[in-house]
Design a protein around this motif. Sequence first.
Motif, mmCIF file in Angstrom:
data_model
loop_
_atom_site.group_PDB
_atom_site.id
_atom_site.type_symbol
_atom_site.label_atom_id
_atom_site.label_comp_id
_atom_site.label_asym_id
_atom_site.label_seq_id
_atom_site.Cartn_x
_atom_site.Cartn_y
_atom_site.Cartn_z
ATOM 1 N N THR A 132 0.567 -5.431 -6.583
ATOM 2 C CA THR A 132 -0.916 -5.703 -6.593
ATOM 3 C C THR A 132 -1.435 -4.749 -5.502
ATOM 4 N N ASP A 133 -2.545 -3.920 -6.288
ATOM 5 C CA ASP A 133 -3.325 -3.034 -5.405
ATOM 6 C C ASP A 133 -4.543 -3.809 -4.707
ATOM 7 N N ILE A 134 -4.886 -3.968 -3.435
ATOM 8 C CA ILE A 134 -5.902 -4.727 -2.906
ATOM 9 C C ILE A 134 -6.680 -3.688 -2.309
ATOM 10 N N VAL A 135 -8.150 -3.876 -2.483
ATOM 11 C CA VAL A 135 -9.261 -3.093 -1.707
ATOM 12 C C VAL A 135 -10.079 -4.001 -1.058
ATOM 13 N N PHE A 136 -10.531 -3.624 -0.082
ATOM 14 C CA PHE A 136 -11.800 -4.289 0.707
ATOM 15 C C PHE A 136 -12.861 -3.359 0.666
ATOM 16 N N MET A 137 -14.077 -3.813 0.431
ATOM 17 C CA MET A 137 -15.219 -2.885 0.441
ATOM 18 C C MET A 137 -16.180 -3.478 1.504
ATOM 19 N N LEU A 138 -16.292 -2.862 2.643
ATOM 20 C CA LEU A 138 -17.079 -3.195 3.698
ATOM 21 C C LEU A 138 -18.741 -2.739 3.375
ATOM 22 N N ASP A 139 -19.709 -3.710 3.463
ATOM 23 C CA ASP A 139 -20.971 -3.452 3.435
ATOM 24 C C ASP A 139 -21.750 -2.830 4.851
ATOM 25 N N GLY A 140 -21.857 -1.459 4.602
ATOM 26 C CA GLY A 140 -22.412 -0.834 5.987
ATOM 27 C C GLY A 140 -23.722 -0.730 5.993
ATOM 28 N N SER A 141 -24.417 -1.517 5.229
ATOM 29 C CA SER A 141 -25.917 -1.647 5.261
ATOM 30 C C SER A 141 -26.476 -1.962 6.195
ATOM 31 N N SER A 142 -27.877 -1.304 6.865
ATOM 32 C CA SER A 142 -28.372 -1.737 8.005
ATOM 33 C C SER A 142 -28.709 -3.230 8.009
ATOM 34 N N LEU A 174 -2.744 -1.572 0.159
ATOM 35 C CA LEU A 174 -4.265 -2.058 0.596
ATOM 36 C C LEU A 174 -4.714 -0.872 0.973
ATOM 37 N N SER A 175 -6.213 -0.800 0.692
ATOM 38 C CA SER A 175 -7.255 0.356 0.899
ATOM 39 C C SER A 175 -8.403 -0.189 1.268
ATOM 40 N N VAL A 189 -9.772 3.808 4.623
ATOM 41 C CA VAL A 189 -8.208 3.673 4.602
ATOM 42 C C VAL A 189 -7.751 3.828 3.137
ATOM 43 N N PRO A 190 -6.963 5.307 2.935
ATOM 44 C CA PRO A 190 -6.363 5.180 1.630
ATOM 45 C C PRO A 190 -5.325 4.069 1.430
ATOM 46 N N PHE A 191 -4.719 4.009 0.215
ATOM 47 C CA PHE A 191 -3.974 3.083 -0.193
ATOM 48 C C PHE A 191 -2.541 3.145 0.581
#
Length: 326
Positions: A132-142, A174-175, A189-191
């Motif tokens: 499994t490839d896992i990606v976390f997407m952080l919300d960097g909004s103000s 993980l990325s 962070v690349p995979f």
Amino acid sequence: MRWIAGGTYTGEALDFARQAFGSSQLDRKVAIVLTDGRSDTRRDAKPLSSLCSVPNIRVVGIGIGDIFRWASYATMLEEITCLGTASPGLYLKITDDVQLLEDSFFNNVTGYICQDKKCPDYTCPANFQEATDIVFMLDGSSSVGQANFYRAREFVENMAARLLSQDRGGLLRLSVMQYSDGQQQRVEVPFTARVEDVLTGLAATLCMDGATDLPAALAFLTSTLQREGRSAVPRKVVVFTDGRSVASAWAAIPRAAAALAENTQLLAVTVGEGFDEAGVCQLVMGQANGFDYHVVDSRVHRVALYSDLARRVVMQSLARKLSKAL
């Protein structure tokens, strides 16, 4: 399970439980009773001590303050948990149901239940059965705020350490990505399959502090996975979001989510009550309406406060969701 919202017939409920235990052939039995300690004893003829007659039972009473913030009634809790009998139970009092998630509370309850034998493993291991490839997407909004951004970043660090350190079969990569407005998306962070890579990359990750363009973030995710993802491997993407986006992009959320490959599943982490329910549903379902809320519930990870991301039970729950097959 739905809220009954009726009167409080605690004795009747406990007698119902007593009857259910009647057919049990097991040597040990445990009953955990969550209550504010109140009961309509004038109309409820069944005693609060109903469970005390069940052989080899341990009764744990958890007294929770009610909606008026009144403390639970200790005298009724004592009767429920068989105090003063030859087999006394245990009762604990808390002021808020949020305390049920605290590790110390959990350890107190399980320690009592398993005091004369080895406890089962309650760590909720996330057992991945396939690569499994896992990606976390952080919300960097103000709108998130820098303090909350760094709490979310720390959560991802802890999740990465948990998932990759337990991956004995080398199944996971993980990325981590961050997104904000239409021009700001970045692979932080690349995979990788190394915890050290994730921690090093996140240590250098700063909050973008811009607007929010979720469709642009999903388009960036799609193109990145096409280049970097393993084609025949399931992909799990965890998006920190409140379901909102700039007005010009909001309607494009379901189309952008649906454009992801079939082997990609989106999960959302929302914090607090101020999220856009329709936007979150569109994100995890990839459609504009007609949501299957059972599916939505399985793909949305809700927490009350950013500080709750530090709780072990929150990480355990998300890890289990990630490990489930598509």
